[in-house]
Design a protein around this motif. Structure first.
Motif, PDB file in Angstrom:
ATOM      1  N   PRO A  20       0.829  -1.201   0.000  1.00 33.44           N
ATOM      2  CA  PRO A  20       0.000   0.000   0.000  1.00 33.44           C
ATOM      3  C   PRO A  20       0.870   1.261   0.000  1.00 33.44           C
ATOM      4  O   PRO A  20       2.008   1.245   0.475  1.00 33.44           O
ATOM      5  N   GLU A  21       0.323   2.308  -0.533  1.00 33.29           N
ATOM      6  CA  GLU A  21       1.030   3.586  -0.517  1.00 33.29           C
ATOM      7  C   GLU A  21       1.084   4.115   0.913  1.00 33.29           C
ATOM      8  O   GLU A  21       0.111   3.979   1.660  1.00 33.29           O
ATOM      9  N   PRO A  22       2.194   4.731   1.288  1.00 35.43           N
ATOM     10  CA  PRO A  22       2.279   5.276   2.645  1.00 35.43           C
ATOM     11  C   PRO A  22       1.307   6.446   2.821  1.00 35.43           C
ATOM     12  O   PRO A  22       1.068   7.191   1.872  1.00 35.43           O
ATOM     13  N   PRO A  23       0.786   6.615   4.022  1.00 35.20           N
ATOM     14  CA  PRO A  23      -0.089   7.763   4.275  1.00 35.20           C
ATOM     15  C   PRO A  23       0.731   9.055   4.251  1.00 35.20           C
ATOM     16  O   PRO A  23       1.962   9.029   4.357  1.00 35.20           O
ATOM     17  N   PRO A  24       0.065  10.193   4.107  1.00 34.30           N
ATOM     18  CA  PRO A  24       0.776  11.476   4.062  1.00 34.30           C
ATOM     19  C   PRO A  24       1.699  11.701   5.260  1.00 34.30           C
ATOM     20  O   PRO A  24       2.775  12.289   5.103  1.00 34.30           O
ATOM     21  N   SER A  25       1.308  11.238   6.439  1.00 30.88           N
ATOM     22  CA  SER A  25       2.159  11.444   7.617  1.00 30.88           C
ATOM     23  C   SER A  25       3.509  10.756   7.442  1.00 30.88           C
ATOM     24  O   SER A  25       4.559  11.314   7.799  1.00 30.88           O
ATOM     25  N   VAL A  26       3.514   9.553   6.874  1.00 32.50           N
ATOM     26  CA  VAL A  26       4.775   8.832   6.658  1.00 32.50           C
ATOM     27  C   VAL A  26       5.581   9.508   5.539  1.00 32.50           C
ATOM     28  O   VAL A  26       6.796   9.680   5.657  1.00 32.50           O
ATOM     29  N   LEU A  27       4.906   9.897   4.476  1.00 37.14           N
ATOM     30  CA  LEU A  27       5.615  10.581   3.380  1.00 37.14           C
ATOM     31  C   LEU A  27       6.272  11.867   3.871  1.00 37.14           C
ATOM     32  O   LEU A  27       7.416  12.170   3.503  1.00 37.14           O
ATOM     33  N   ASN A  28       5.574  12.613   4.701  1.00 40.48           N
ATOM     34  CA  ASN A  28       6.157  13.846   5.252  1.00 40.48           C
ATOM     35  C   ASN A  28       7.321  13.540   6.182  1.00 40.48           C
ATOM     36  O   ASN A  28       8.331  14.249   6.177  1.00 40.48           O
ATOM     37  N   ALA A  29       7.202  12.475   6.959  1.00 42.38           N
ATOM     38  CA  ALA A  29       8.309  12.075   7.837  1.00 42.38           C
ATOM     39  C   ALA A  29       9.526  11.686   7.011  1.00 42.38           C
ATOM     40  O   ALA A  29      10.659  12.058   7.347  1.00 42.38           O
ATOM     41  N   VAL A  30       9.316  10.961   5.926  1.00 40.90           N
ATOM     42  CA  VAL A  30      10.429  10.561   5.054  1.00 40.90           C
ATOM     43  C   VAL A  30      11.085  11.798   4.442  1.00 40.90           C
ATOM     44  O   VAL A  30      12.318  11.892   4.378  1.00 40.90           O
ATOM     45  N   ARG A  31      10.274  12.757   4.018  1.00 39.57           N
ATOM     46  CA  ARG A  31      10.839  14.014   3.481  1.00 39.57           C
ATOM     47  C   ARG A  31      11.687  14.718   4.541  1.00 39.57           C
ATOM     48  O   ARG A  31      12.757  15.250   4.236  1.00 39.57           O
ATOM     49  N   LEU A  32      11.194  14.720   5.766  1.00 37.85           N
ATOM     50  CA  LEU A  32      11.965  15.332   6.850  1.00 37.85           C
ATOM     51  C   LEU A  32      13.267  14.576   7.097  1.00 37.85           C
ATOM     52  O   LEU A  32      14.295  15.187   7.410  1.00 37.85           O
ATOM     53  N   MET A  33      13.243  13.271   6.951  1.00 39.89           N
ATOM     54  CA  MET A  33      14.466  12.486   7.131  1.00 39.89           C
ATOM     55  C   MET A  33      15.483  12.818   6.037  1.00 39.89           C
ATOM     56  O   MET A  33      16.682  12.926   6.314  1.00 39.89           O
ATOM     57  N   TYR A  34      15.012  12.996   4.810  1.00 37.72           N
ATOM     58  CA  TYR A  34      15.926  13.432   3.745  1.00 37.72           C
ATOM     59  C   TYR A  34      16.464  14.826   4.052  1.00 37.72           C
ATOM     60  O   TYR A  34      17.642  15.110   3.829  1.00 37.72           O
ATOM     61  N   ALA A  35      15.612  15.690   4.577  1.00 42.59           N
ATOM     62  CA  ALA A  35      16.061  17.031   4.970  1.00 42.59           C
ATOM     63  C   ALA A  35      17.093  16.935   6.092  1.00 42.59           C
ATOM     64  O   ALA A  35      18.079  17.682   6.101  1.00 42.59           O
ATOM     65  N   GLY A  36      16.884  15.995   7.023  1.00 39.89           N
ATOM     66  CA  GLY A  36      17.854  15.796   8.102  1.00 39.89           C
ATOM     67  C   GLY A  36      19.208  15.388   7.560  1.00 39.89           C
ATOM     68  O   GLY A  36      20.250  15.853   8.030  1.00 39.89           O
ATOM     69  N   ALA A  37      19.213  14.514   6.553  1.00 40.48           N
ATOM     70  CA  ALA A  37      20.482  14.106   5.931  1.00 40.48           C
ATOM     71  C   ALA A  37      21.157  15.306   5.268  1.00 40.48           C
ATOM     72  O   ALA A  37      22.371  15.496   5.406  1.00 40.48           O
ATOM     73  N   ALA A  38      20.371  16.116   4.572  1.00 35.95           N
ATOM     74  CA  ALA A  38      20.931  17.308   3.924  1.00 35.95           C
ATOM     75  C   ALA A  38      21.469  18.293   4.964  1.00 35.95           C
ATOM     76  O   ALA A  38      22.548  18.876   4.785  1.00 35.95           O
ATOM     77  N   LEU A  39      20.736  18.455   6.053  1.00 33.97           N
ATOM     78  CA  LEU A  39      21.198  19.357   7.115  1.00 33.97           C
ATOM     79  C   LEU A  39      22.486  18.857   7.752  1.00 33.97           C
ATOM     80  O   LEU A  39      23.366  19.665   8.095  1.00 33.97           O
ATOM     81  N   GLU A  40      22.620  17.550   7.907  1.00 32.56           N
ATOM     82  CA  GLU A  40      23.867  16.993   8.453  1.00 32.56           C
ATOM     83  C   GLU A  40      25.047  17.323   7.533  1.00 32.56           C
ATOM     84  O   GLU A  40      26.136  17.632   7.998  1.00 32.56           O
ATOM     85  N   ALA A  41      24.820  17.240   6.227  1.00 36.22           N
ATOM     86  CA  ALA A  41      25.876  17.572   5.270  1.00 36.22           C
ATOM     87  C   ALA A  41      26.243  19.048   5.385  1.00 36.22           C
ATOM     88  O   ALA A  41      27.431  19.405   5.402  1.00 36.22           O
ATOM     89  N   ILE A  42      25.230  19.891   5.501  1.00 31.89           N
ATOM     90  CA  ILE A  42      25.487  21.335   5.667  1.00 31.89           C
ATOM     91  C   ILE A  42      26.218  21.577   6.980  1.00 31.89           C
ATOM     92  O   ILE A  42      27.141  22.400   7.048  1.00 31.89           O
ATOM     93  N   GLY A  43      25.841  20.842   8.024  1.00 32.33           N
ATOM     94  CA  GLY A  43      26.509  20.987   9.324  1.00 32.33           C
ATOM     95  C   GLY A  43      27.980  20.642   9.259  1.00 32.33           C
ATOM     96  O   GLY A  43      28.822  21.303   9.880  1.00 32.33           O
TER      97      GLY A  43
END
Length: 166
Positions: A20-43
């Motif tokens: 099944p497709e993930p619900p919007p809450s999971v998709l948003n969490a995954v986007r935030l996790m990708y943002a966290g990875a990008a922020l770690e690189a910037i850090g």
């Protein structure tokens, strides 16, 4: 004496069940996790850019350090931050992938990693640091908090129950 193997009459019987497709809450969490990875690189980049400030902070906290001790303390801080940043990037990406797949264990691991990150952030207040890097670490922590809240929301739970097949 050749008898063909019986074939199903309906083609959908031959296909594996669709995830099944993930619900919007999971998709948003995954986007935030990708943002966290990008922020770690910037850090990690910020750490490299603020090496000069780090030297000043170390000297203010330990005015008796020799040049060699200062150099060692500076390098240990930078290398530790960069290596830690690379590990963190990998963990963010791994958790984004696993949560996107609906792996229930990924929610647990994400929560444990968030707890470790929280302890690390609290511990960083006792260490020598540049103010900009601590402020940045707080932003990364807030991204992690938002992702954790989203993957543990009520509407996320059914998706995780169906994704542990692999």
């Amino acid at each position: 004496m050749y008898e063909p193997y019986p074939v199903s009459e309906t083609p959908q019987d031959a296909q594996p069940p669709q995830r099944p497709e993930p619900p919007p809450s999971v998709l948003n969490a995954v986007r935030l996790m990708y943002a966290g990875a990008a922020l770690e690189a910037i850090g990690a980049i910020i750490t490299l850019v603020t090496i000069g400030s780090l030297k000043t902070v170390i000297l203010n906290k330990h005015p008796g350090y020799t040049t060699a001790q200062l150099h060692t303390a500076e390098r240990v801080a930078v290398v530790g931050t960069v290596i830690g940043g690379l590990i963190a990037i990998g963990l963010w990406l791994w958790m984004a992938w696993a949560n996107r797949q609906g792996r229930n264990w990924a929610r647990v691991v994400s929560a444990v990693l968030f707890g470790i990150g929280t302890l690390d952030l609290l511990g960083s207040f006792a260490q020598v640091h540049v103010t900009a890097t601590v402020a940045f670490a707080i932003v990364v922590w807030l991204v992690g908090l938002a992702a954790i809240v989203l993957i543990f929301r009520k509407e996320s739970a059914p998706f995780y129950g169906k994704g542990d097949a692999g």
